[in-house]
Design an enzyme around this catalytic site. Structure first.
Site, PDB file in Angstrom:
ATOM      1  N   ARG A  66       0.820  -1.203   0.000  1.00 18.29           N
ATOM      2  CA  ARG A  66       0.000   0.000   0.000  1.00 18.29           C
ATOM      3  C   ARG A  66       0.860   1.261   0.000  1.00 18.29           C
ATOM      4  NH1 ARG A  66      -5.525   0.104   0.896  1.00 18.29           N
ATOM      5  NH2 ARG A  66      -5.683  -2.093   1.358  1.00 18.29           N
ATOM      6  N   ASN A 108     -12.691  13.723   2.767  1.00 21.00           N
ATOM      7  CA  ASN A 108     -13.462  12.608   2.208  1.00 21.00           C
ATOM      8  C   ASN A 108     -14.941  12.884   2.406  1.00 21.00           C
ATOM      9  OD1 ASN A 108     -13.999   9.958   1.155  1.00 21.00           O
ATOM     10  ND2 ASN A 108     -14.388   9.262   3.249  1.00 21.00           N
ATOM     11  N   HIS A 110     -18.335  10.618   3.017  1.00 20.91           N
ATOM     12  CA  HIS A 110     -18.775   9.254   3.302  1.00 20.91           C
ATOM     13  C   HIS A 110     -20.301   9.233   3.360  1.00 20.91           C
ATOM     14  CE1 HIS A 110     -18.703   5.202   4.829  1.00 20.91           C
ATOM     15  NE2 HIS A 110     -19.565   5.560   5.744  1.00 20.91           N
ATOM     16  N   THR A 142      -8.047  11.062   8.479  1.00 22.03           N
ATOM     17  CA  THR A 142      -6.975  10.674   9.402  1.00 22.03           C
ATOM     18  C   THR A 142      -6.699   9.195   9.166  1.00 22.03           C
ATOM     19  OG1 THR A 142      -8.516  10.048  11.139  1.00 22.03           O
ATOM     20  CG2 THR A 142      -7.754  12.349  11.120  1.00 22.03           C
ATOM     21  N   GLU A 175     -24.918  15.048  -1.654  1.00 21.17           N
ATOM     22  CA  GLU A 175     -23.450  15.169  -1.703  1.00 21.17           C
ATOM     23  C   GLU A 175     -23.008  16.254  -2.675  1.00 21.17           C
ATOM     24  OE1 GLU A 175     -22.057  11.182  -2.623  1.00 21.17           O
ATOM     25  OE2 GLU A 175     -21.905  10.729  -0.484  1.00 21.17           O
TER      26      GLU A 175
HETATM   27  N1  NHR Z   1      -7.903   6.518   4.000  1.00 23.19           N
HETATM   28  C1  NHR Z   1      -7.754   6.864   5.275  1.00 23.19           C
HETATM   29  N2  NHR Z   1      -6.528   6.737   5.803  1.00 23.19           N
HETATM   30  N3  NHR Z   1      -8.751   7.328   6.053  1.00 23.19           N
HETATM   31  C2  NHR Z   1      -9.989   7.461   5.534  1.00 23.19           C
HETATM   32  O1  NHR Z   1     -10.959   7.928   6.299  1.00 23.19           O
HETATM   33  C3  NHR Z   1     -10.227   7.094   4.180  1.00 23.19           C
HETATM   34  C4  NHR Z   1      -9.125   6.614   3.430  1.00 23.19           C
HETATM   35  C5  NHR Z   1      -9.302   6.237   2.099  1.00 23.19           C
HETATM   36  C6  NHR Z   1     -10.549   6.269   1.514  1.00 23.19           C
HETATM   37  C7  NHR Z   1     -13.002   6.656   1.659  1.00 23.19           C
HETATM   38  C8  NHR Z   1     -13.747   5.515   2.296  1.00 23.19           C
HETATM   39  C9  NHR Z   1     -15.231   5.716   2.461  1.00 23.19           C
HETATM   40  O2  NHR Z   1     -15.670   6.847   2.633  1.00 23.19           O
HETATM   41  C10 NHR Z   1     -11.647   6.721   2.277  1.00 23.19           C
HETATM   42  C11 NHR Z   1     -11.488   7.141   3.596  1.00 23.19           C
HETATM   43  C12 NHR Z   1     -12.318   2.503   0.545  1.00 23.19           C
HETATM   44  C13 NHR Z   1     -12.374   1.539   1.531  1.00 23.19           C
HETATM   45  C14 NHR Z   1     -11.857   0.139   1.282  1.00 23.19           C
HETATM   46  O3  NHR Z   1     -12.125  -0.768   2.048  1.00 23.19           O
HETATM   47  C15 NHR Z   1     -12.879   1.897   2.778  1.00 23.19           C
HETATM   48  C16 NHR Z   1     -13.319   3.193   3.007  1.00 23.19           C
HETATM   49  C17 NHR Z   1     -13.260   4.157   2.016  1.00 23.19           C
HETATM   50  C18 NHR Z   1     -12.771   3.806   0.776  1.00 23.19           C
HETATM   51  N4  NHR Z   1     -11.066  -0.078   0.192  1.00 23.19           N
HETATM   52  C19 NHR Z   1     -10.432  -1.343  -0.169  1.00 23.19           C
HETATM   53  C20 NHR Z   1      -8.922  -1.300   0.159  1.00 23.19           C
HETATM   54  O4  NHR Z   1      -8.359  -2.379   0.394  1.00 23.19           O
HETATM   55  C21 NHR Z   1     -10.513  -1.628  -1.643  1.00 23.19           C
HETATM   56  C22 NHR Z   1     -11.903  -1.613  -2.204  1.00 23.19           C
HETATM   57  C23 NHR Z   1     -11.910  -1.478  -3.725  1.00 23.19           C
HETATM   58  O5  NHR Z   1     -10.837  -1.315  -4.351  1.00 23.19           O
HETATM   59  O6  NHR Z   1     -13.019  -1.493  -4.290  1.00 23.19           O
HETATM   60  O7  NHR Z   1      -8.330  -0.208   0.108  1.00 23.19           O
HETATM   61  O8  NHR Z   1     -16.019   4.754   2.446  1.00 23.19           O
HETATM   62  C1  GAR Z   2     -20.252   8.781  -3.334  1.00 23.76           C
HETATM   63  O1  GAR Z   2     -21.591   8.525  -2.985  1.00 23.76           O
HETATM   64  C2  GAR Z   2     -19.381   8.708  -2.096  1.00 23.76           C
HETATM   65  O2  GAR Z   2     -20.031   9.088  -0.913  1.00 23.76           O
HETATM   66  C3  GAR Z   2     -19.071   7.256  -2.065  1.00 23.76           C
HETATM   67  O3  GAR Z   2     -18.923   6.838  -3.400  1.00 23.76           O
HETATM   68  C4  GAR Z   2     -19.711   7.673  -4.238  1.00 23.76           C
HETATM   69  C5  GAR Z   2     -18.841   8.190  -5.352  1.00 23.76           C
HETATM   70  O4  GAR Z   2     -19.633   8.646  -6.390  1.00 23.76           O
HETATM   71  N1  GAR Z   2     -17.858   7.011  -1.376  1.00 23.76           N
HETATM   72  C6  GAR Z   2     -17.619   5.847  -0.828  1.00 23.76           C
HETATM   73  O5  GAR Z   2     -18.453   4.973  -0.688  1.00 23.76           O
HETATM   74  C7  GAR Z   2     -16.204   5.719  -0.366  1.00 23.76           C
HETATM   75  N2  GAR Z   2     -16.002   4.399   0.062  1.00 23.76           N
HETATM   76  P1  GAR Z   2     -19.022   9.486  -7.582  1.00 23.76           P
HETATM   77  O6  GAR Z   2     -17.866   8.686  -8.150  1.00 23.76           O
HETATM   78  O7  GAR Z   2     -20.137   9.575  -8.562  1.00 23.76           O
HETATM   79  O8  GAR Z   2     -18.605  10.816  -7.034  1.00 23.76           O
END
Ligand code: NHR
Ligand code: GAR
Length: 214
Positions: A66, A108, A110, A142, A175
């Site tokens: 990562r 971000n 969410h 964070t 959003e």
């Molecule tokens: N990174 C950090 N450090 N902190 C946050 O609050 C983050 C972040 C990166 C992305 C968006 C998030 C959401 O709003 C976000 C917030 C992806 C995953 C996940 O499990 C979880 C949360 C969010 C985005 N991703 C997998 C991974 O292994 C892969 C999933 C895929 O590729 O489809 O990274 O929901």
């Molecule tokens: C948004 O609804 C956002 O809140 C969500 O993905 C969508 C992106 O839409 N984010 C997550 O679920 C992060 N894990 P977009 O590509 O059309 O902006």
């Protein structure tokens, strides 16, 4: 001076489009310096190109771990010296190294009323719980996933009998209103991250500003 901003996407980029439209309308004083995707087929890359915004793409699959992916992403972003990083449907969890590199400058959105429902499948979880309100929350990023200090939330009433897809569509419209607004607060310096907290107009906040939608 418009705040230099990088937008990170993985998919369709409707939130990115909301930023592009708000800047074009003169409602949002950001300079969209680069759009980055970890997926070459993300439709948001086409939206960016159409708007004349430089794009970059690095696929995470080709990296050992990562952090080495994150270092490559950061090198692309650093070339434009972004003051603000906007995650807009970006689906890769960011390493502690990346979060520290851009400390206090990553946002971000969410799709839940955080701290409810961090993680995935938020709309179905809100329906299953019988919640009266659902929505989306903009927060500073964070190391704690979906756990950083909240800035602005948009909420709407759950309609009895609606599906998760219908609810998601309505939340996305929310959003597109609140994310540019929140980014504007940060870009103008009204909202800042300090010592693990969000400050709004110099005051520490424990709850986000909440906007209600029909
Ligand atoms: N990174 C950090 N450090 N902190 C946050 O609050 C983050 C972040 C990166 C992305 C968006 C998030 C959401 O709003 C976000 C917030 C992806 C995953 C996940 O499990 C979880 C949360 C969010 C985005 N991703 C997998 C991974 O292994 C892969 C999933 C895929 O590729 O489809 O990274 O929901
Ligand atoms: C948004 O609804 C956002 O809140 C969500 O993905 C969508 C992106 O839409 N984010 C997550 O679920 C992060 N894990 P977009 O590509 O059309 O902006």
């Amino acid at each position: 001076m418009a705040c230099r901003t990088a937008i990170l996407i993985s998919g369709s980029g409707t939130n990115l489009q909301a930023f592009i439209d708000a800047v074009a309308a003169g409602d949002l004083d950001l300079e969209l310096s680069i759009v980055f995707s970890n997926r070459p087929d993300a439709y948001g890359l086409e939206r960016a190109a159409r708007a004349g915004i430089p794009t970059a793409c690095i696929e995470h699959g080709q990296f050992e771990d990562r952090e080495s992916f994150d270092r490559a992403v950061a090198a692309e972003l650093d070339a434009v010296q972004p003051e603000l990083i906007v995650l807009a449907g970006f689906m890769r969890i960011l390493s502690p190294w990346f979060v520290e590199h851009f400390e206090g400058r990553i946002l971000n959105i969410h799709p839940a009323l955080l701290p409810k429902y961090p993680g995935l499948n938020t709309h179905q979880r809100a329906l299953d719980a019988g919640d009266e309100w659902h929505g989306s929350t903009v927060h500073f990023v964070t190391e704690e996933l979906d756990g950083g200090p909240r800035i602005l939330a948009g909420r709407l009433r759950v309609i009895p009998g609606e599906s998760a897809d219908e609810l998601q569509t309505r939340v996305q419209a929310v959003e597109h209103q609140i994310y540019p607004e929140a980014a504007g607060l940060v870009g103008s310096g009204r909202a800042v991250f300090r010592d693990g907290q969000a400050l709004l107009d110099g005051e520490p906040t424990t709850e986000p500003v909440v906007r209600s939608f029909a």
